[in-house]
Design a protein around this motif. Structure first.
Motif, mmCIF file in Angstrom:
data_model
loop_
_atom_site.group_PDB
_atom_site.id
_atom_site.type_symbol
_atom_site.label_atom_id
_atom_site.label_comp_id
_atom_site.label_asym_id
_atom_site.label_seq_id
_atom_site.Cartn_x
_atom_site.Cartn_y
_atom_site.Cartn_z
ATOM 1 N N ASP A 150 -4.288 14.610 32.381
ATOM 2 C CA ASP A 150 -4.608 15.293 31.134
ATOM 3 C C ASP A 150 -5.008 16.716 31.499
ATOM 4 O O ASP A 150 -5.492 16.960 32.602
ATOM 5 C CB ASP A 150 -5.771 14.597 30.422
ATOM 6 N N ILE A 151 -4.791 17.636 30.568
ATOM 7 C CA ILE A 151 -5.133 19.018 30.863
ATOM 8 C C ILE A 151 -6.166 19.537 29.890
ATOM 9 O O ILE A 151 -6.217 19.137 28.726
ATOM 10 C CB ILE A 151 -3.886 19.929 30.881
ATOM 11 N N ASN A 152 -6.974 20.454 30.377
ATOM 12 C CA ASN A 152 -7.990 21.124 29.581
ATOM 13 C C ASN A 152 -7.294 22.092 28.633
ATOM 14 O O ASN A 152 -6.598 23.004 29.067
ATOM 15 C CB ASN A 152 -8.930 21.869 30.538
ATOM 16 N N GLN A 153 -7.480 21.892 27.342
ATOM 17 C CA GLN A 153 -6.747 22.684 26.352
ATOM 18 C C GLN A 153 -7.059 24.173 26.417
ATOM 19 O O GLN A 153 -6.162 24.997 26.258
ATOM 20 C CB GLN A 153 -7.000 22.144 24.948
ATOM 21 N N SER A 154 -8.305 24.550 26.634
ATOM 22 C CA SER A 154 -8.617 25.983 26.654
ATOM 23 C C SER A 154 -7.979 26.653 27.869
ATOM 24 O O SER A 154 -7.443 27.754 27.785
ATOM 25 C CB SER A 154 -10.121 26.212 26.637
ATOM 26 N N GLU A 155 -8.006 25.979 29.004
ATOM 27 C CA GLU A 155 -7.370 26.509 30.220
ATOM 28 C C GLU A 155 -5.862 26.586 30.039
ATOM 29 O O GLU A 155 -5.217 27.564 30.370
ATOM 30 C CB GLU A 155 -7.713 25.582 31.387
ATOM 31 N N PHE A 156 -5.302 25.544 29.471
ATOM 32 C CA PHE A 156 -3.856 25.469 29.274
ATOM 33 C C PHE A 156 -3.368 26.545 28.309
ATOM 34 O O PHE A 156 -2.382 27.215 28.567
ATOM 35 C CB PHE A 156 -3.471 24.084 28.762
ATOM 36 N N ALA A 157 -4.063 26.699 27.188
ATOM 37 C CA ALA A 157 -3.631 27.664 26.172
ATOM 38 C C ALA A 157 -3.524 29.060 26.766
ATOM 39 O O ALA A 157 -2.573 29.790 26.509
ATOM 40 C CB ALA A 157 -4.589 27.658 24.990
ATOM 41 N N GLY A 158 -4.470 29.429 27.597
ATOM 42 C CA GLY A 158 -4.432 30.739 28.229
ATOM 43 C C GLY A 158 -3.230 30.905 29.140
ATOM 44 O O GLY A 158 -2.610 31.967 29.170
ATOM 45 N N GLU A 159 -2.882 29.874 29.873
ATOM 46 C CA GLU A 159 -1.755 29.949 30.806
ATOM 47 C C GLU A 159 -0.425 30.076 30.057
ATOM 48 O O GLU A 159 0.414 30.895 30.407
ATOM 49 C CB GLU A 159 -1.748 28.718 31.719
ATOM 50 N N ILE A 160 -0.227 29.257 29.032
ATOM 51 C CA ILE A 160 1.023 29.340 28.269
ATOM 52 C C ILE A 160 1.135 30.692 27.576
ATOM 53 O O ILE A 160 2.189 31.310 27.580
ATOM 54 C CB ILE A 160 1.114 28.184 27.254
ATOM 55 N N ASP A 161 0.051 31.162 26.980
ATOM 56 C CA ASP A 161 0.075 32.489 26.347
ATOM 57 C C ASP A 161 0.381 33.578 27.365
ATOM 58 O O ASP A 161 1.139 34.503 27.088
ATOM 59 C CB ASP A 161 -1.266 32.797 25.666
ATOM 60 N N ARG A 162 -0.198 33.470 28.549
ATOM 61 C CA ARG A 162 0.039 34.464 29.598
ATOM 62 C C ARG A 162 1.527 34.529 29.946
ATOM 63 O O ARG A 162 2.124 35.604 29.992
ATOM 64 C CB ARG A 162 -0.780 34.136 30.852
ATOM 65 N N ILE A 163 2.137 33.368 30.178
ATOM 66 C CA ILE A 163 3.563 33.327 30.545
ATOM 67 C C ILE A 163 4.411 33.876 29.402
ATOM 68 O O ILE A 163 5.301 34.709 29.606
ATOM 69 C CB ILE A 163 3.987 31.896 30.924
ATOM 70 N N SER A 164 4.141 33.407 28.198
ATOM 71 C CA SER A 164 4.911 33.831 27.040
ATOM 72 C C SER A 164 4.793 35.344 26.826
ATOM 73 O O SER A 164 5.794 36.033 26.618
ATOM 74 C CB SER A 164 4.418 33.066 25.818
ATOM 75 N N ASN A 165 3.584 35.855 26.893
ATOM 76 C CA ASN A 165 3.378 37.295 26.723
ATOM 77 C C ASN A 165 4.020 38.093 27.849
ATOM 78 O O ASN A 165 4.576 39.172 27.612
ATOM 79 C CB ASN A 165 1.884 37.621 26.628
ATOM 80 N N ASN A 166 3.959 37.581 29.074
ATOM 81 C CA ASN A 166 4.624 38.260 30.187
ATOM 82 C C ASN A 166 6.115 38.385 29.933
ATOM 83 O O ASN A 166 6.708 39.437 30.192
ATOM 84 C CB ASN A 166 4.376 37.535 31.508
ATOM 85 N N TYR A 167 6.742 37.319 29.425
ATOM 86 C CA TYR A 167 8.184 37.381 29.188
ATOM 87 C C TYR A 167 8.546 38.340 28.061
ATOM 88 O O TYR A 167 9.601 38.981 28.105
ATOM 89 C CB TYR A 167 8.796 35.983 29.016
ATOM 90 N N VAL A 168 7.687 38.489 27.074
ATOM 91 C CA VAL A 168 7.915 39.516 26.050
ATOM 92 C C VAL A 168 7.847 40.893 26.716
ATOM 93 O O VAL A 168 8.687 41.762 26.470
ATOM 94 C CB VAL A 168 6.900 39.387 24.893
ATOM 95 N N MET A 169 6.866 41.083 27.616
ATOM 96 C CA MET A 169 6.745 42.354 28.337
ATOM 97 C C MET A 169 7.969 42.580 29.232
ATOM 98 O O MET A 169 8.553 43.668 29.218
ATOM 99 C CB MET A 169 5.472 42.355 29.189
ATOM 100 N N TYR A 170 8.364 41.568 30.018
ATOM 101 C CA TYR A 170 9.523 41.735 30.909
ATOM 102 C C TYR A 170 10.755 42.125 30.103
ATOM 103 O O TYR A 170 11.533 42.986 30.508
ATOM 104 C CB TYR A 170 9.850 40.442 31.662
#
Length: 177
Positions: A150-170
């Motif tokens: 199981d994953i910690n939702q607050s930790e997970f949400a930050g990671e997915i947002d980070r990746i998604s936002n990075n790809y918008v930047m790239y």
């Protein structure tokens, strides 16, 4: 002198891909048929989205990384991808539903009639076999894939947002060059 490639956008059986102007599509990506992309999506080099035998609906802020293949199943399973989803390099997503805020790891395979619920991770190289439901807030890995934690939702949400936002930047780097 560089070699130039041109993305393939192909109409088939009267269906033409729908791609908003704010999306980035790499020069050698292929998008065919009944495919609808949401806003701020990116489709990277050598990725294929093939909506020839059924429909493919992709939400907003989805990145489909290099070499990934998105397909569906004739007369059976469309492919539906939610918002804020990352599809890793060389992953295969086939005839399934992926909800919002999901990471599909590099080289993973998600097979027909699977449901990947929101806020979950399919690890790199995992094979999610036909008809599997990946519960929200879990990580699945292995061949065939099984729940590993199981994953910690607050930790997970930050990671997915980070990746998604990075790809918008790239994608902005490529759109402006």
């Amino acid at each position: 002198m560089g070699t130039f490639f041109y993305m393939i956008l192909k109409t088939i059986n009267g269906n033409t891909p729908e791609i908003p102007e704010d999306c980035y599509i790499a020069e050698n990506a292929t998008i065919i048929g009944d495919v609808i992309l949401g806003s701020l999506c990116s489709v990277w080099f050598n990725a294929v989205i093939r909506g020839d035998v059924n429909s493919i609906k992709i939400g907003s802020k989805v990145n489909i990384q290099d070499g990934a293949v998105i397909h569906c199943t004739y007369l059976k399973h469309a492919t539906i991808i939610g918002n804020n989803v990352s599809i890793g390099h060389n992953a295969i997503v086939h005839g399934c539903k992926i909800e919002d805020n999901v990471l599909i790891g590099m080289g993973a395979i998600v097979m027909d009639n699977c449901l990947i619920k929101s806020n979950s991770i399919v690890a790199a190289g995992a094979v999610i076999t036909q008809n599997t439901i990946v519960e929200s807030g879990t990580i699945w890995a292995g061949v065939p894939a099984k729940k590993v934690k199981d994953i910690n939702q607050s930790e997970f949400a930050g990671e997915i947002d980070r990746i998604s936002n990075n790809y918008v930047m790239y994608s902005s780097w490529f759109k402006n060059n």
